[in-house]
Write an enzyme that holds these catalytic residues in place. Structure first.
Site, short mmCIF file in Angstrom:
data_model
loop_
_atom_site.label_atom_id
_atom_site.label_comp_id
_atom_site.label_asym_id
_atom_site.label_seq_id
_atom_site.Cartn_x
_atom_site.Cartn_y
_atom_site.Cartn_z
N HIS A 162 0.83 -1.20 0.00
CA HIS A 162 0.00 0.00 0.00
C HIS A 162 0.87 1.26 0.00
O HIS A 162 0.60 2.22 -0.73
CB HIS A 162 -0.91 -0.03 1.23
CG HIS A 162 -1.82 1.14 1.35
ND1 HIS A 162 -2.83 1.40 0.46
CD2 HIS A 162 -1.88 2.13 2.28
CE1 HIS A 162 -3.48 2.50 0.83
NE2 HIS A 162 -2.92 2.97 1.93
N GLN A 200 3.97 1.57 -1.10
CA GLN A 200 4.64 1.70 -2.39
C GLN A 200 3.66 2.21 -3.45
O GLN A 200 4.03 2.98 -4.33
CB GLN A 200 5.27 0.37 -2.81
CG GLN A 200 6.40 -0.08 -1.91
CD GLN A 200 7.52 0.94 -1.81
OE1 GLN A 200 7.90 1.58 -2.78
NE2 GLN A 200 8.07 1.09 -0.62
N HIS A 254 1.15 4.21 -2.86
CA HIS A 254 1.02 5.65 -2.59
C HIS A 254 2.18 6.42 -3.23
O HIS A 254 1.97 7.48 -3.84
CB HIS A 254 1.01 5.93 -1.08
CG HIS A 254 -0.35 6.03 -0.49
ND1 HIS A 254 -1.04 7.19 -0.40
CD2 HIS A 254 -1.15 5.07 0.03
CE1 HIS A 254 -2.22 6.98 0.16
NE2 HIS A 254 -2.30 5.69 0.43
#
Length: 106
Positions: free
Chosen positions: A78, A80, A82
């Protein structure tokens, strides 16, 4: 303790990505309003958040290279995601700000 450190790093990645994307959105909105000084400042702010994210990633990569495995969790994926979205959004925001500047110059 390593798990807590990694969790903190992951949360910092998520925050840096969100902050970079937010500053990029603000840059676009400022350019749309014709405020190019603010737009430029917001793009630089986004760049600063991306540097923070890059430094956090580099720390984790260094750990891995030194033989200290960094577990890959759903939270890491998650984070990464973002960062990747923030990078893309920042790049596009720069192009949109440039486009607004060109339109304003005509």
């Amino acid at each position: 303790m390593a798990d807590e450190t990694n969790e903190l790093t992951i949360m910092n990645l998520i925050m840096a990505g969100g902050n970079a994307k937010g500053a990029s959105v603000e840059a676009i909105r400022a350019a749309k309003a014709g405020d190019f000084d603010t737009a430029t400042a917001k793009l630089k702010e986004a760049d600063g958040f991306m540097v923070d994210a890059h430094n956090a990633q580099t720390g984790m990569l260094t750990q891995e290279a030194q033989g200290n495995h960094v577990p890959v969790s759903l939270l890491m994926v998650h984070a990464q995601d973002h960062i990747m979205n923030a990078i893309t959004f920042r790049d596009l925001a720069g192009e949109i700000v440039d486009l607004y500047q060109r339109l304003a110059a005509k």
